[in-house]
Design a protein around this motif. Structure first.
Motif, mmCIF file in Angstrom:
data_model
loop_
_atom_site.group_PDB
_atom_site.id
_atom_site.type_symbol
_atom_site.label_atom_id
_atom_site.label_comp_id
_atom_site.label_asym_id
_atom_site.label_seq_id
_atom_site.Cartn_x
_atom_site.Cartn_y
_atom_site.Cartn_z
ATOM 1 N N HIS A 2 1.939 5.930 15.738
ATOM 2 C CA HIS A 2 2.639 5.936 14.476
ATOM 3 C C HIS A 2 1.850 5.155 13.438
ATOM 4 N N ALA A 3 2.069 5.507 12.181
ATOM 5 C CA ALA A 3 1.308 4.850 11.129
ATOM 6 C C ALA A 3 2.132 4.772 9.865
ATOM 7 N N ALA A 4 1.806 3.803 9.050
ATOM 8 C CA ALA A 4 2.382 3.708 7.714
ATOM 9 C C ALA A 4 1.389 4.273 6.711
ATOM 10 N N VAL A 5 1.903 4.686 5.566
ATOM 11 C CA VAL A 5 1.079 5.229 4.502
ATOM 12 C C VAL A 5 1.262 4.368 3.261
ATOM 13 N N VAL A 6 0.166 4.050 2.591
ATOM 14 C CA VAL A 6 0.215 3.305 1.337
ATOM 15 C C VAL A 6 -0.136 4.264 0.205
ATOM 16 N N LEU B 77 2.801 0.132 13.952
ATOM 17 C CA LEU B 77 3.480 0.400 12.696
ATOM 18 C C LEU B 77 4.522 1.499 12.885
ATOM 19 N N PRO B 78 5.701 1.327 12.327
ATOM 20 C CA PRO B 78 6.728 2.352 12.485
ATOM 21 C C PRO B 78 6.380 3.631 11.749
ATOM 22 N N ASP B 79 6.805 4.753 12.322
ATOM 23 C CA ASP B 79 6.542 6.047 11.709
ATOM 24 C C ASP B 79 7.380 6.223 10.444
ATOM 25 N N LYS B 80 6.895 7.081 9.542
ATOM 26 C CA LYS B 80 7.587 7.407 8.296
ATOM 27 C C LYS B 80 7.901 6.147 7.496
ATOM 28 N N THR B 81 6.894 5.290 7.419
ATOM 29 C CA THR B 81 6.983 4.064 6.651
ATOM 30 C C THR B 81 5.988 4.119 5.504
ATOM 31 N N VAL B 82 6.423 3.705 4.317
ATOM 32 C CA VAL B 82 5.603 3.832 3.111
ATOM 33 C C VAL B 82 5.641 2.541 2.316
ATOM 34 N N ALA B 83 4.482 2.154 1.781
ATOM 35 C CA ALA B 83 4.399 1.106 0.764
ATOM 36 C C ALA B 83 3.879 1.744 -0.517
ATOM 37 N N ILE B 84 4.454 1.375 -1.644
ATOM 38 C CA ILE B 84 4.116 1.959 -2.939
ATOM 39 C C ILE B 84 3.317 0.933 -3.735
ATOM 40 N N THR B 85 2.159 1.353 -4.271
ATOM 41 C CA THR B 85 1.325 0.436 -5.047
ATOM 42 C C THR B 85 0.888 1.085 -6.354
ATOM 43 N N PHE B 86 0.627 0.223 -7.348
ATOM 44 C CA PHE B 86 0.091 0.632 -8.646
ATOM 45 C C PHE B 86 -1.100 -0.254 -8.959
ATOM 46 N N ASP B 87 -2.148 0.321 -9.506
ATOM 47 C CA ASP B 87 -3.310 -0.446 -9.930
ATOM 48 C C ASP B 87 -3.311 -0.585 -11.449
ATOM 49 N N ASP B 88 -3.635 -1.776 -11.934
ATOM 50 C CA ASP B 88 -3.926 -2.083 -13.339
ATOM 51 C C ASP B 88 -2.715 -2.501 -14.169
ATOM 52 N N ALA B 89 -1.498 -2.363 -13.660
ATOM 53 C CA ALA B 89 -0.305 -2.831 -14.387
ATOM 54 C C ALA B 89 -0.231 -2.273 -15.803
ATOM 55 N N TYR B 90 -0.338 -0.965 -15.905
ATOM 56 C CA TYR B 90 -0.164 -0.330 -17.205
ATOM 57 C C TYR B 90 1.296 -0.408 -17.642
ATOM 58 N N GLY C 254 -8.899 -0.209 -0.391
ATOM 59 C CA GLY C 254 -9.774 0.673 -1.142
ATOM 60 C C GLY C 254 -9.006 1.842 -1.728
ATOM 61 N N GLN C 255 -9.741 2.930 -2.014
ATOM 62 C CA GLN C 255 -9.134 4.166 -2.474
ATOM 63 C C GLN C 255 -9.497 5.325 -1.565
ATOM 64 N N GLN C 256 -10.128 5.049 -0.428
ATOM 65 C CA GLN C 256 -10.338 6.112 0.546
ATOM 66 C C GLN C 256 -8.985 6.470 1.148
ATOM 67 N N SER C 257 -8.759 7.735 1.376
ATOM 68 C CA SER C 257 -7.435 8.193 1.789
ATOM 69 C C SER C 257 -7.232 8.032 3.288
ATOM 70 N N GLY C 258 -5.969 8.042 3.692
ATOM 71 C CA GLY C 258 -5.642 7.976 5.104
ATOM 72 C C GLY C 258 -4.490 7.043 5.382
ATOM 73 N N PRO C 259 -3.867 7.180 6.552
ATOM 74 C CA PRO C 259 -2.775 6.285 6.946
ATOM 75 C C PRO C 259 -3.310 4.972 7.505
ATOM 76 N N LEU C 260 -2.476 3.959 7.452
ATOM 77 C CA LEU C 260 -2.793 2.701 8.129
ATOM 78 C C LEU C 260 -2.556 2.847 9.626
ATOM 79 N N PHE C 261 -3.237 2.034 10.404
ATOM 80 C CA PHE C 261 -2.931 1.942 11.822
ATOM 81 C C PHE C 261 -3.300 0.558 12.318
ATOM 82 N N ALA C 262 -2.900 0.244 13.519
ATOM 83 C CA ALA C 262 -2.888 -1.143 13.980
ATOM 84 C C ALA C 262 -4.246 -1.823 13.936
#
Length: 383
Positions: free
Chosen positions: A45-49, A100-113, A235-243
């Motif tokens: 299982h993995a989380a996605v940012v 990491l639990p499945d179907k878990t998401v963290a939401i991020t924004f860069d630059d604080a527009y 970074g900005q390379q794509s992919g899920p997180l894992f342990a």
């Protein structure tokens, strides 16, 4: 040799990467046949940012999603029972080596527009969802147009929003200035990171030691500085997180541009990590010259060699390179050999590899970033 071991590592350039990722999502969503892979472990299982910049219809399309599309993304997460968690919580789990639990998401924004405050913040506050804003502090100190004010940032922070480090100036961290020594570069970069962290603490009381690399760019020298300062970096390379991710090069899925549609979003937010034994990087197909960093000279076609724990997946992996679409893969001695068809473009590029998991609409995903210099040995891009 740059090697990762374990179970399972702004405008025109950014747009090309977003389009590239979208094409992968489109291709695998429509063309891939869902396979029943009894041997594939579903315990990986993995989380996605998620990574956003502007949430607006009037800002550069390459780094923007419209408010309507952003709402569709958030509605999808709610309707499909995703668990939205604070980014520091995910980082703590990674540090502790927890699954990491499945179907878990963290939401991020860069630059604080300002659009983050005006558009995203009210929607996320209404849902009581946590999120993170990575800020480069100088524009806020200078009251630059299009950036959120410190008062707005402080309001979000008081509501539980994580405020994290994006340096002071949003420069290309890995670049030495003309006639700058490595020692002088190191002190300059350290100070820029620490100054931003101190300013965030002064204004919000927060100190997470989480950093998002400007432009998603890093090399071994930059990572060494972050390690010395005890930061975790994205970074900005794509992919899920894992342990067993590299805590100095954590992946996120960037969204922006006219191709960040809901179908693409659904594909990415449902990804899983490959169960990887090792990733090895080489200068060319001879596999005689290991690469010890991600920075390449002009005209190179680097090779990625992946060893998967489940070798039955090897024939089902499809790989893509920025600006080139699908690229050839070869299975040799139980390893996946991946190389671009043509030399990589100057600037940022990626290899992305995917394979169906056996679950409806879900794919394993691996991304490898590259940074290529121009013909004259200098950097060929400024954004």
């Amino acid at each position: 040799m740059l090697k990762v071991s374990g179970l399972h590592n702004c405008w025109k350039a950014f747009l090309s990467l977003v389009i590239f990722d979208w094409r992968i999502g489109q291709r695998i969503f429509f063309a891939a046949t869902v396979l029943t892979l009894a041997s594939v472990s579903l315990s990986s299982h993995a989380a996605v940012v998620l990574q956003y910049h502007h949430v607006s219809e009037s800002t550069p399309a390459s780094t923007s999603v419209t408010p309507a599309l952003f709402k569709q993304h958030m509605d999808y997460l709610a309707e499909h029972d995703f668990n939205i968690v604070p980014l520091p919580e995910l980082v703590d789990q990674l540090k502790q080596g927890k699954s990491l639990p499945d179907k878990t998401v963290a939401i991020t924004f860069d630059d604080a527009y300002e659009s983050v405050y005006n558009q995203a913040y009210p929607l996320l506050k209404k849902r009581d969802w946590p999120f993170t804003v990575f800020i480069n502090t100088d524009p806020h100190d200078q009251n630059k147009k299009s950036f959120a004010t410190w008062a707005q940032i402080q309001e979000m922070a008081k509501q539980g929003v994580t405020i994290a480090n994006h340096t002071t100036k949003h420069g290309h961290l890995l670049r030495l200035r003309d006639n700058e020594s490595r020692a002088r570069w190191r002190e300059r970069i350290k100070q820029e990171i620490l100054d931003a962290e101190q300013r965030i603490t002064e204004k919000t009381g927060q100190k997470h030691r989480l950093l998002a690399y400007p432009y998603g760019e890093y090399d071994n020298h930059v990572k060494a500085v972050l390690k010395e300062l005890d930061f975790v970096a994205f970074g900005q390379q794509s992919g899920p997180l894992f342990a067993l991710n590299d805590l100095l090069a954590l992946p996120r899925f960037p969204f922006g541009g006219s191709y960040g549609d809901l179908q693409d979003f659904a594909t990415k937010v449902n990804t899983r990590p490959f169960a990887i034994a090792s990733v090895e990087l080489y200068e060319d197909a001879a596999l005689k010259k290991p690469l010890d960093d991600l920075v390449l000279a002009h005209g190179k076609k680097p090779v990625m060699v992946v060893t998967l724990e489940d070798q039955k997946l090897l024939p089902r992996v499809n790989c893509f390179a920025s600006g080139q679409g699908a690229i050839k893969t070869e299975v040799r001695d139980g390893k996946l050999i991946v190389q671009a068809n043509n030399p990589l473009q100057a600037g940022r590029a990626r290899y992305n590899c995917t394979a169906p998991t056996g679950e409806n609409g879900r794919f394993f995903w691996l991304s490898q970033q590259w940074l290529t210099k121009g013909k004259d040995g200098r950097w060929a891009h400024e954004d």
